[in-house]
Scaffold this motif. Structure first.
Motif, mmCIF file in Angstrom:
data_model
loop_
_atom_site.group_PDB
_atom_site.id
_atom_site.type_symbol
_atom_site.label_atom_id
_atom_site.label_comp_id
_atom_site.label_asym_id
_atom_site.label_seq_id
_atom_site.Cartn_x
_atom_site.Cartn_y
_atom_site.Cartn_z
ATOM 1 N N HIS A 148 -3.074 8.553 -3.493
ATOM 2 C CA HIS A 148 -3.884 7.407 -4.717
ATOM 3 C C HIS A 148 -3.818 8.493 -6.144
ATOM 4 O O HIS A 148 -4.018 9.893 -5.590
ATOM 5 N N PRO A 149 -4.156 7.315 -6.992
ATOM 6 C CA PRO A 149 -3.981 8.065 -8.381
ATOM 7 C C PRO A 149 -5.267 9.126 -8.324
ATOM 8 O O PRO A 149 -6.508 8.698 -7.801
ATOM 9 N N ASP A 150 -5.854 10.271 -8.936
ATOM 10 C CA ASP A 150 -6.327 11.114 -9.450
ATOM 11 C C ASP A 150 -6.707 12.256 -7.227
ATOM 12 O O ASP A 150 -7.295 13.344 -8.370
ATOM 13 N N GLY A 180 -3.408 2.685 -6.112
ATOM 14 C CA GLY A 180 -5.391 2.551 -6.372
ATOM 15 C C GLY A 180 -6.106 1.800 -6.623
ATOM 16 O O GLY A 180 -6.907 1.793 -7.197
ATOM 17 N N THR A 214 -7.081 -2.713 -11.764
ATOM 18 C CA THR A 214 -7.161 -1.609 -11.441
ATOM 19 C C THR A 214 -5.769 -0.984 -11.350
ATOM 20 O O THR A 214 -5.978 0.152 -11.811
ATOM 21 N N ARG A 217 -5.307 2.411 -13.601
ATOM 22 C CA ARG A 217 -5.574 3.592 -12.171
ATOM 23 C C ARG A 217 -4.135 4.573 -12.519
ATOM 24 O O ARG A 217 -3.769 4.936 -12.992
ATOM 25 N N GLU A 276 -4.049 6.311 -15.596
ATOM 26 C CA GLU A 276 -4.793 7.715 -16.249
ATOM 27 C C GLU A 276 -3.916 8.083 -15.413
ATOM 28 O O GLU A 276 -4.425 9.575 -15.472
ATOM 29 N N GLN A 277 -3.519 8.207 -14.159
ATOM 30 C CA GLN A 277 -2.701 9.409 -13.283
ATOM 31 C C GLN A 277 -1.483 9.641 -14.822
ATOM 32 O O GLN A 277 -1.378 10.964 -14.594
ATOM 33 N N HIS A 288 -9.180 10.557 -15.372
ATOM 34 C CA HIS A 288 -9.386 9.244 -14.999
ATOM 35 C C HIS A 288 -10.655 8.822 -15.489
ATOM 36 O O HIS A 288 -11.416 8.619 -14.293
ATOM 37 N N TYR A 333 -12.073 4.746 -13.516
ATOM 38 C CA TYR A 333 -12.170 6.100 -12.486
ATOM 39 C C TYR A 333 -13.556 6.230 -12.009
ATOM 40 O O TYR A 333 -14.486 5.351 -11.768
#
Length: 234
Positions: A21-23, A51, A63, A67, A70-71, A198, A201
């Protein structure tokens, strides 16, 4: 426990991080990534999902792109220029040959010296590990071996992707590390910033510890900072 060996990474030219996943790279690993990219190593991220099931109350169709963005912002904090996100379903990731082939393909494209996955034990991080994390770690290891085997995943040869053998497989976040790697404060700060990227999230997780508090604490050793890894030859 015996003394940890020092991770010998200075001669590497490429690293591939494989996560669900992202994060997922941002819980200490990204501080090591910053050390590598500052030294001129090309670090690539392969995310198996977007994610999209990770924010309760927000439609997955919204989402997933959020995400991913954000990644990308997190990657910029630690010098990662190559981000690939696959379309496997978040929270329903399935271990199969197709997933292994997708990972092996990226390895043959990126030609990393090291493939990094995150802890895939059933018990991890103070509780029970998320299902996608377990699948991603196992598939990452097996995909690394597939990438090196000319008789595995024959479709990849048909696509023009020649076999590639990584030197090592690294597990980040493992409770029994075999190797250690020193980190500068600047790299730790960059790792904190990568998790802070992130924003939406983390905003959806009000009980999540603050990155600027728990990341430095997790990486702190006497006299500085370090990351621990469990390392295997492929």
């Amino acid at each position: 426990m015996s003394a940890l060996e020092t991770l010998q990474w200075q001669d590497w030219s490429s690293v591939l991080v494989v996560v669900a996943h992202p994060d997922d790279p941002e819980y200490g690993l990204s501080a090591a990534v910053k050390e590598w990219t500052d030294a001129g190593i090309e670090v690539s991220y392969l995310l198996l999902t977007h994610g999209e099931a990770g924010i309760q109350g927000l439609d997955p169709a919204e989402t997933g792109p959020l995400r991913a963005a954000e990644q990308q912002a997190a990657c910029e904090q630690v010098g990662v220029k190559n981000l690939t996100i696959l379309d496997h379903p978040d929270s329903m990731l399935v271990y199969n040959l197709e997933l292994r082939k997708d990972i092996a393909r990226e390895i043959r494209i990126r030609k990393p010296n090291a493939v990094v996955v995150t802890n895939f034990e059933v018990e991890a991080y103070g509780g029970l590990n998320q299902a996608d994390h377990r699948v991603a770690g196992l598939a990452g290891i097996d995909g690394t071996r597939d990438a090196a085997n000319p008789w595995a995943q024959p479709e990849l040869l048909a696509e023009g992707h020649q076999p590639w053998g990584a030197d090592v497989i690294i597990i980040a976040g493992h409770p029994q590390p075999t190797h250690t790697m020193e980190l500068s404060k600047e790299s730790v700060d960059a790792g904190v910033a990568s998790l802070q990227a992130h924003k939406e999230y983390l905003a959806a997780l009000p009980d999540h510890p603050k990155p600027e508090e728990f990341i430095p604490a997790a990486l702190s050793i006497e006299g500085g900072y370090a990351a621990g890894f469990r390392v295997f030859g492929r």
